[in-house]
Design an enzyme around this catalytic site. Structure first.
Site, PDB file in Angstrom:
ATOM      1  N   ASP A  83     -11.603 -97.840  -3.117  1.00 33.43           N
ATOM      2  CA  ASP A  83     -11.512 -99.303  -3.881  1.00 33.43           C
ATOM      3  C   ASP A  83     -10.160-100.119  -3.488  1.00 33.43           C
ATOM      4  O   ASP A  83      -9.074 -99.347  -3.350  1.00 33.43           O
ATOM      5  CB  ASP A  83     -12.051 -99.171  -5.075  1.00 33.43           C
ATOM      6  CG  ASP A  83     -11.204 -98.570  -6.052  1.00 33.43           C
ATOM      7  OD1 ASP A  83     -10.594 -97.637  -5.675  1.00 33.43           O
ATOM      8  OD2 ASP A  83     -10.826 -99.204  -7.121  1.00 33.43           O
ATOM      9  N   GLU A 177     -10.948 -96.396  -8.476  1.00 35.31           N
ATOM     10  CA  GLU A 177      -9.276 -96.032  -8.949  1.00 35.31           C
ATOM     11  C   GLU A 177      -8.664 -97.070  -9.587  1.00 35.31           C
ATOM     12  O   GLU A 177      -8.117 -97.077 -10.640  1.00 35.31           O
ATOM     13  CB  GLU A 177      -8.546 -95.076  -7.819  1.00 35.31           C
ATOM     14  CG  GLU A 177      -7.038 -94.688  -8.123  1.00 35.31           C
ATOM     15  CD  GLU A 177      -6.109 -95.607  -8.240  1.00 35.31           C
ATOM     16  OE1 GLU A 177      -4.818 -95.070  -8.763  1.00 35.31           O
ATOM     17  OE2 GLU A 177      -6.327 -96.761  -7.831  1.00 35.31           O
TER      18      GLU A 177
END
Length: 410
Positions: A83, A177
């Site tokens: 991400d 994350e």
């Protein structure tokens, strides 16, 4: 022929995927685009001929490069996240500046967006390098698609060079994350490595095994709204109580005035009206005792405000987010020593420092898998001025290969 002939092309392709995570979503992963990216990665890892390639229920893409040795050695893991941060990631259009001359870089002529050396003197470290930048309207996604690319290119290189001996190498690419949730669902037992590294650091040489201890404090304020013309003795203005709370925090213990091992209180968000309000802070400190003291400070602050008003006008939600991985890794310092030796063998000066933040390794280390953080090469993360040098990514890939060699010799 270049050593990592597909590195640049792979990076340019991966960053064009919008994999921005969403803190408000409750799904795993938090955005559907991350699962689409995971499926693409799975296919590419299968096409490389890697073993045991799968996406687990938490959207971690897993794969293994099997050992090519008779001798049993430790299994190493390499981890990166899919991400990107909370910034525009739609329509990423990377620009390539070859043989960078050290001057300002015009990212977007139409909008007059310029990456200025005066504002970002770190650019001077990249004269003559090949820089990859944004077009000024999005982030780049080097955090952490650089890490993903480096891990894949390293295992591809090892697979193509069987003369380099190595043990089993595991890799995992996970979601979310940036919103602090992905590693909550990391399966250490399933991963089955003896030690691991996240490839999620910044400039060349960074090697980090200490992180912040982190918590979030949310102050929920209950006011009383009545007509202001008849409010005397009745109104309790939640907006003013929010202001009181903010004024009670230490003025110098903030991100913009701290560095190194200094902790801070960071005002993230306020949302108030007369009747209700919410104030969100994050608390950070490397030192466990100081971290606990910060949590006690916010509890005491709420107590004082409620005593002042003679009723519970403020409710505190205090949530731990992650802890300093140094507490675990200090008992497994060989993991840091191997990475340090790998860098020195390659002529890279290790820059060992504490992370002023956290990585997936902060949580994974506490799950029983020591996981320091290694540089991935990017700079100016989480915004339109993000960039990475191609040469930095190549060096990070070299470090992964060198760690595999050193592990085989242990």
């Amino acid at each position: 022929m270049e050593k990592y002939s597909t590195l640049k092309e792979r990076f340019l392709r991966y960053v064009k995927f919008n994999t921005r995570s969403d803190e408000k979503s409750e799904t795993i992963p938090s955005t559907p685009s991350q699962m689409e990216f995971a499926k693409m990665l799975k296919k590419e890892l299968e096409d490389l001929g890697l073993s045991n390639v799968f996406i687990n229920k938490a959207c971690f893409v897993n794969a293994t490069l099997p050992s090519n040795m008779d001798k049993k050695v430790a299994t190493i893991g390499f981890i990166a996240h899919m991400d990107t941060a909370d910034f525009n990631a739609e329509g990423i259009n990377p620009q390539i500046i070859e043989n960078y001359d050290g001057n300002d870089i015009v990212l977007n002529k139409e909008q007059n967006i310029v990456l200025k050396v005066e504002e970002f003197p770190n650019l001077k470290n990249y004269i003559s390098k090949t820089l990859i930048t944004t077009d000024g309207t999005t982030l780049l996604g080097s955090d952490d698609k650089s890490g993903i690319v480096e891990i894949i290119e390293a295992v591809k290189y090892l697979k193509e060079h069987p003369e380099i001996k190595h043990g089993d190498i595991k890799m995992a690419f996970g979601p979310d994350e940036e919103i602090g949730r992905g590693a909550d669902y990391f399966d250490v037992k399933e991963f089955a490595a003896d030690y691991a590294y996240t490839m999620d650091g910044g400039p060349v040489g960074e090697l980090e095994y200490e992180s912040f201890n982190a918590a979030q404090a949310t102050f929920k304020i209950k006011g009383v709204s009545v007509h202001p013309g008849t409010a005397k003795g009745k109104m309790i203005n939640a907006g003013l109580i929010a202001s009181e709370i903010i004024q009670m925090f230490p003025k110098d213990e903030v991100p913009e005035k701290t560095e190194g091992y200094e902790g801070f209180y960071y005002l993230v968000e306020t949302n108030t009206s007369c009747e209700s309000g919410e104030v969100v802070y994050i608390l950070r400190d490397h030192d466990k005792a100081k971290f606990l003291a910060k949590k006690e400070f916010v509890k005491e602050l709420v107590k004082k405000v409620n005593e002042k008003y003679g009723k519970e006008v403020v409710e505190l939600e205090l949530k731990d987010e992650y802890y300093n991985m140094g507490e675990i890794i200090k008992d497994h310092m060989y993991v840091v020593d191997i990475a340090k030796q790998a860098m020195e063998n390659l002529g890279i000066k290790p820059l060992i420092k504490a992370i002023r933040g956290g990585t997936d390794g902060s949580k994974i280390s506490f799950m029983g898998l020591p996981t320091p953080n290694i540089f991935a090469g990017g700079e100016n993360f989480h915004g339109k001025y993000e960039f990475v040098a191609l040469e930095s990514m190549e060096k990070a890939t070299d470090v992964i290969v060198e760690i595999a060699k050193l592990n085989a010799e242990r």
